[in-house]
Design an enzyme around this catalytic site. Sequence first.
Site, PDB file in Angstrom:
ATOM      1  CG  HIS A 100      21.123 -17.446  95.670  1.00  0.00           C
ATOM      2  ND1 HIS A 100      22.115 -18.314  96.078  1.00  0.00           N
ATOM      3  CD2 HIS A 100      21.097 -16.466  96.616  1.00  0.00           C
ATOM      4  CE1 HIS A 100      22.644 -17.886  97.203  1.00  0.00           C
ATOM      5  NE2 HIS A 100      22.049 -16.752  97.553  1.00  0.00           N
ATOM      6  CG  ASP A 115      17.653 -20.561 102.234  1.00  0.00           C
ATOM      7  OD1 ASP A 115      17.603 -19.991 103.352  1.00  0.00           O
ATOM      8  OD2 ASP A 115      18.250 -20.075 101.263  1.00  0.00           O
ATOM      9  CG  ASP A 138      24.250 -17.514  92.680  1.00  0.00           C
ATOM     10  OD1 ASP A 138      23.446 -16.858  93.398  1.00  0.00           O
ATOM     11  OD2 ASP A 138      24.373 -18.751  92.780  1.00  0.00           O
ATOM     12  CD  GLU A 144      22.729 -21.374  94.332  1.00  0.00           C
ATOM     13  OE1 GLU A 144      22.578 -20.184  93.960  1.00  0.00           O
ATOM     14  OE2 GLU A 144      23.555 -21.684  95.202  1.00  0.00           O
TER      15      GLU A 144
HETATM   16  P1  PGA Z   1      24.115 -12.062 102.275  1.00  0.00           P
HETATM   17  O1  PGA Z   1      23.348 -13.284 101.557  1.00  0.00           O
HETATM   18  O2  PGA Z   1      23.061 -11.240 102.931  1.00  0.00           O
HETATM   19  O3  PGA Z   1      25.006 -12.744 103.267  1.00  0.00           O
HETATM   20  O4  PGA Z   1      24.842 -11.340 101.201  1.00  0.00           O
HETATM   21  C1  PGA Z   1      22.292 -13.042 100.708  1.00  0.00           C
HETATM   22  C2  PGA Z   1      21.882 -14.295  99.980  1.00  0.00           C
HETATM   23  O5  PGA Z   1      22.752 -15.089  99.594  1.00  0.00           O
HETATM   24  O6  PGA Z   1      20.676 -14.495  99.784  1.00  0.00           O
END
Ligand code: PGA
Length: 261
Positions: free
Chosen positions: A138, A67, A136, A143
Site C-alpha cells: 500500500h 492518511d 502489502d 490497500e
Molecule cells: P513503515 O510503514 O514505515 O512503518 O514500514 C510504511 C507504510 O505502511 O506505509
Amino acid sequence: MEVIIQKDAEAAAKLAAALIERALRAKPSLVLGLATGATMAPIYAHLARLHREQNLDFSLCRTFNLDEYVGIPPDDPHSFRSFMDRHLFDLVNIDKRNTHIPDGMATDFREECLHYERLIEECGGIDLQLLGIGVDGHIGFNEPLSSLLSRTREKALTPATIAQNAKYFPSPAQVPRRGITMGVGTILESRECLLVATGIEKAEIVAKAVEGPITSMVTASALQLHPRCRVIVDEAAASRLQGIEYYRWIFENEPEWTEFR
Ligand code: PGA
C-alpha cells in the site's frame, strides 16, 4: 521511476531529507505531502536538525498527510497527527494551521474526504509527496484492490496492515480497522513523488512495486505511471531488485547526484 540505493537506512533517510530540503529552499511555500511510519521518523529527525542547525525554514510550507486512522482523536498519542507533532511539527517553525491531516473523528466522512481534496486543490496541488510502502504494497492506506484512480476516502485496513501497525498499540485488538486516505489518483497528481523503503522485510514488495506489473494488488506499482517518481531504498530493501547494477550505475554516474554521493 528512478531507484536510488543507499548503503543503510540512515543514509536513505539522510538523502530523502536532503531532497526535501532542496525542494523547500527552492520554494519556501512548498506544498509537501507527508507520510507516517517507522521509515519516516529518521527523515523527520534530519529535517528537524536542518531546521535547528542550518535554518531550514518551514514558516511558509504547507503540508498534507496521506492518511489518518478512523476513530482515534488527534490528541491521542496513536493518531498520525500526534506522530507528526512529535516527529516534525513541534520541532520546526511550521505554522500548524498550514498542516493538514484527514480528520479521523469526522461525523461525515464523505464530506471530510471531499473537503480534503478541495483543500489540496486550493493550495495549488502537492509539489512533493513523500511515501512509505506497506508490506502489502500500500501507499497511504490504499490497500490491495484499491482503484488506481481512487480519491480521498475511508478504507478498511487489511490484516497485514493491522499486524504491521500493532507494534504501536498496547494490543493488536486496539489497532483501528479503518482509515481515511488520499486515493492513488490523488497521489499520482502530485508533481513529484518520493518513496522511501528500508529493511529486508520490504525487499519483496519493493521489487513487485518497482519491477512488477502495474496492478491494484500492489497499489505502489501505480507509481510506475508517475512521470517524476524516485524510490530511495537501502541495500536490504533493494536486495530482490533485478536491475540493481543499473540503478547503482545511475547514482554513481549521473551528474545530478554528484552533490549527494
Ligand atoms: P513503515 O510503514 O514505515 O512503518 O514500514 C510504511 C507504510 O505502511 O506505509
